[in-house]
Motif scaffolding. Structure first.
Motif, PDB file in Angstrom:
ATOM      1  N   PHE A   1      28.787  81.334  35.746  1.00  0.00           N
ATOM      2  CA  PHE A   1      28.956  79.948  35.296  1.00  0.00           C
ATOM      3  C   PHE A   1      30.435  79.635  35.092  1.00  0.00           C
ATOM      4  O   PHE A   1      30.915  78.561  35.475  1.00  0.00           O
ATOM      5  CB  PHE A   1      28.202  79.720  33.982  1.00  0.00           C
ATOM      6  CG  PHE A   1      26.710  79.804  34.096  1.00  0.00           C
ATOM      7  CD1 PHE A   1      26.027  79.168  35.116  1.00  0.00           C
ATOM      8  CD2 PHE A   1      25.965  80.518  33.160  1.00  0.00           C
ATOM      9  CE1 PHE A   1      24.639  79.228  35.213  1.00  0.00           C
ATOM     10  CE2 PHE A   1      24.590  80.585  33.243  1.00  0.00           C
ATOM     11  CZ  PHE A   1      23.921  79.946  34.267  1.00  0.00           C
ATOM     12  N   GLU A   2      31.161  80.561  34.482  1.00  0.00           N
ATOM     13  CA  GLU A   2      32.585  80.350  34.231  1.00  0.00           C
ATOM     14  C   GLU A   2      33.355  80.219  35.546  1.00  0.00           C
ATOM     15  O   GLU A   2      34.257  79.380  35.667  1.00  0.00           O
ATOM     16  CB  GLU A   2      33.145  81.508  33.405  1.00  0.00           C
ATOM     17  CG  GLU A   2      32.631  81.535  31.980  1.00  0.00           C
ATOM     18  CD  GLU A   2      33.021  82.786  31.223  1.00  0.00           C
ATOM     19  OE1 GLU A   2      32.983  82.781  29.992  1.00  0.00           O
ATOM     20  OE2 GLU A   2      33.363  83.803  31.873  1.00  0.00           O
ATOM     21  N   ALA A   3      32.993  81.044  36.537  1.00  0.00           N
ATOM     22  CA  ALA A   3      33.664  80.984  37.833  1.00  0.00           C
ATOM     23  C   ALA A   3      33.500  79.608  38.461  1.00  0.00           C
ATOM     24  O   ALA A   3      34.467  78.996  38.918  1.00  0.00           O
ATOM     25  CB  ALA A   3      33.100  82.066  38.757  1.00  0.00           C
ATOM     26  N   ALA A   4      32.258  79.125  38.487  1.00  0.00           N
ATOM     27  CA  ALA A   4      32.000  77.814  39.085  1.00  0.00           C
ATOM     28  C   ALA A   4      32.730  76.714  38.324  1.00  0.00           C
ATOM     29  O   ALA A   4      33.310  75.804  38.937  1.00  0.00           O
ATOM     30  CB  ALA A   4      30.493  77.548  39.106  1.00  0.00           C
TER      31      ALA A   4
ATOM     32  N   ASN B   1      20.837  84.316  37.205  1.00  0.00           N
ATOM     33  CA  ASN B   1      21.371  82.981  37.487  1.00  0.00           C
ATOM     34  C   ASN B   1      22.082  82.934  38.838  1.00  0.00           C
ATOM     35  O   ASN B   1      23.045  82.185  39.022  1.00  0.00           O
ATOM     36  CB  ASN B   1      22.318  82.531  36.373  1.00  0.00           C
ATOM     37  CG  ASN B   1      23.472  83.508  36.148  1.00  0.00           C
ATOM     38  OD1 ASN B   1      23.428  84.653  36.583  1.00  0.00           O
ATOM     39  ND2 ASN B   1      24.517  83.052  35.479  1.00  0.00           N
ATOM     40  N   ALA B   2      21.603  83.721  39.797  1.00  0.00           N
ATOM     41  CA  ALA B   2      22.233  83.778  41.115  1.00  0.00           C
ATOM     42  C   ALA B   2      22.171  82.447  41.851  1.00  0.00           C
ATOM     43  O   ALA B   2      22.926  82.229  42.806  1.00  0.00           O
ATOM     44  CB  ALA B   2      21.571  84.868  41.962  1.00  0.00           C
ATOM     45  N   ASP B   3      21.288  81.539  41.404  1.00  0.00           N
ATOM     46  CA  ASP B   3      21.190  80.247  42.079  1.00  0.00           C
ATOM     47  C   ASP B   3      22.427  79.378  41.863  1.00  0.00           C
ATOM     48  O   ASP B   3      22.556  78.325  42.487  1.00  0.00           O
ATOM     49  CB  ASP B   3      19.938  79.491  41.636  1.00  0.00           C
ATOM     50  CG  ASP B   3      19.803  79.371  40.129  1.00  0.00           C
ATOM     51  OD1 ASP B   3      20.617  79.992  39.413  1.00  0.00           O
ATOM     52  OD2 ASP B   3      18.894  78.665  39.662  1.00  0.00           O
ATOM     53  N   VAL B   4      23.355  79.832  41.007  1.00  0.00           N
ATOM     54  CA  VAL B   4      24.617  79.102  40.874  1.00  0.00           C
ATOM     55  C   VAL B   4      25.502  79.336  42.100  1.00  0.00           C
ATOM     56  O   VAL B   4      26.425  78.569  42.367  1.00  0.00           O
ATOM     57  CB  VAL B   4      25.362  79.525  39.581  1.00  0.00           C
ATOM     58  CG1 VAL B   4      25.993  80.886  39.724  1.00  0.00           C
ATOM     59  CG2 VAL B   4      26.413  78.492  39.195  1.00  0.00           C
ATOM     60  N   CYS B   5      25.203  80.392  42.871  1.00  0.00           N
ATOM     61  CA  CYS B   5      25.977  80.705  44.082  1.00  0.00           C
ATOM     62  C   CYS B   5      25.538  79.829  45.251  1.00  0.00           C
ATOM     63  O   CYS B   5      24.348  79.505  45.390  1.00  0.00           O
ATOM     64  CB  CYS B   5      25.788  82.177  44.477  1.00  0.00           C
ATOM     65  SG  CYS B   5      26.259  83.376  43.220  1.00  0.00           S
TER      66      CYS B   5
ATOM     67  N   GLY C   1      25.865  75.781  42.585  1.00  0.00           N
ATOM     68  CA  GLY C   1      24.684  75.221  41.935  1.00  0.00           C
ATOM     69  C   GLY C   1      24.855  74.958  40.454  1.00  0.00           C
ATOM     70  O   GLY C   1      23.857  74.804  39.736  1.00  0.00           O
ATOM     71  N   LEU C   2      26.099  74.880  39.983  1.00  0.00           N
ATOM     72  CA  LEU C   2      26.318  74.701  38.552  1.00  0.00           C
ATOM     73  C   LEU C   2      25.721  73.387  38.045  1.00  0.00           C
ATOM     74  O   LEU C   2      25.071  73.362  36.999  1.00  0.00           O
ATOM     75  CB  LEU C   2      27.816  74.760  38.232  1.00  0.00           C
ATOM     76  CG  LEU C   2      28.186  74.603  36.754  1.00  0.00           C
ATOM     77  CD1 LEU C   2      27.529  75.694  35.922  1.00  0.00           C
ATOM     78  CD2 LEU C   2      29.696  74.622  36.571  1.00  0.00           C
ATOM     79  N   ALA C   3      25.940  72.303  38.784  1.00  0.00           N
ATOM     80  CA  ALA C   3      25.430  71.007  38.334  1.00  0.00           C
ATOM     81  C   ALA C   3      23.906  71.035  38.194  1.00  0.00           C
ATOM     82  O   ALA C   3      23.350  70.507  37.230  1.00  0.00           O
ATOM     83  CB  ALA C   3      25.849  69.912  39.318  1.00  0.00           C
ATOM     84  N   ALA C   4      23.241  71.682  39.151  1.00  0.00           N
ATOM     85  CA  ALA C   4      21.780  71.779  39.089  1.00  0.00           C
ATOM     86  C   ALA C   4      21.339  72.603  37.888  1.00  0.00           C
ATOM     87  O   ALA C   4      20.336  72.289  37.238  1.00  0.00           O
ATOM     88  CB  ALA C   4      21.241  72.398  40.379  1.00  0.00           C
TER      89      ALA C   4
END
Length: 289
Positions: free
Chosen positions: A167-170, A184-188, A217-220
């Motif tokens: 999350f921090e990376a995004a 939380n791999a869906d942030v990728c 995918g952070l916004a999602a």
């Protein structure tokens, strides 16, 4: 099981409940009246290992994403433009000697990226030739500064509920790279999500991540776990421990649930306990001389 993906596969084909190896976990679940999980993987494993507690497990994931993003917001302005970043791959952990963090995979990935600028945050069992080791870093500003210089943040964990570094990376403009072992791999972005857990595929995803900033995918994640969404549910009546505490979760398309709805669930669950506590305190005072 080798990792989270393999563990899920075995659980799906297993007859009966798996054995819980840590006694403290069983005791904690038995004592809990309300259980909240912060990733789909955690929710799945809780239901698989503790099926008798399913009626006390909140059926919707409450992500930490909003709190984590809020924590790095003060450092967004200092993050570099993607083209100006001088770290190709950044690996972050407090302690890389923990087996689930898989330092061995980090070493293998680095061996496939010998021409890349690799930085490692966290205590490591040994140094990697050519990589910059920062050791344990306690200052959030320093960690965020390094993320703001990185083109990719890579998580090679064997099993990780929801690593906040993704999350921090995004949030700080880096490309998160991870496998399905992370909850939380869906942030990728799909092109940066490792499908076959291997050093070669991790390296391929990292090389893609160096070319440009991918959509993530952070916004999602933030929308699906919003604490500020408008109310969509009426307060529910308290349920006994033998009854499901909460209804079946809505589909992903309608999964925005208001903070006051969640608070209502928690309040209704805790209210009977608070009443019992008050009665016990009253009884105790009546027995005092």
């Amino acid at each position: 099981a080798r990792d989270a993906v393999e563990l899920k596969q075995r659980l799906r084909s297993m007859k009966g409940s798996p054995r819980v190896l840590v006694p403290g976990e069983r005791a904690a679940v038995d004592k809990a009246d309300f259980i909240i999980t912060h990733s789909e993987s955690t929710l799945y494993f809780m239901r698989a290992f503790f099926p008798e507690a399913d009626g006390r497990i909140y059926p919707r994931v409450i992500s930490f994403a909003e709190w984590i993003v809020a924590g790095v917001d003060p450092f967004r302005s200092s993050a570099r433009d993607f083209g100006d970043r001088d770290i190709d791959a950044l690996f972050i952990s407090n302690d890389w000697s923990r087996p689930e963090k898989n330092f061995g995979m980090l070493e293998k990935i680095a061996s496939h990226l010998k021409d890349a600028s690799i930085h490692v945050i966290g205590d490591a069992p040994r140094t990697i030739r050519g990589a910059v080791h920062h050791g344990f870093v306690a200052e959030r500003s320093t960690v965020c500064d390094l993320i703001g210089r990185a083109k990719s943040v890579v998580c090679p964990s064997l099993i990780d509920a929801a690593p906040g570094v993704l999350f921090e990376a995004a949030a700080l403009g880096a490309n998160p790279v991870a496998s399905h072992n992370c909850g939380n791999a869906d942030v990728c972005h799909a092109d940066l999500l490792v499908q076959e857990y291997s050093a070669q595929e991790f390296a391929q995803c990292v090389r893609r991540a160096l070319v440009r900033k991918y959509e993530d995918g952070l916004a999602a994640c933030l929308i699906s776990a919003s604490y500020e969404a408008p109310p969509v549910a009426e307060p529910r009546k308290p349920a006994s421990r033998s009854q499901p505490l909460l209804p079946t979760p809505p589909s992903h398309a309608t999964q925005s649930v208001a903070v006051n709805s969640i608070s209502s669930d928690i309040t209704n669950a805790v209210a009977p306990l608070m009443k019992q506590l008050a009665e016990l305190q009253k009884a105790h005072k009546s027995q005092l001389p």
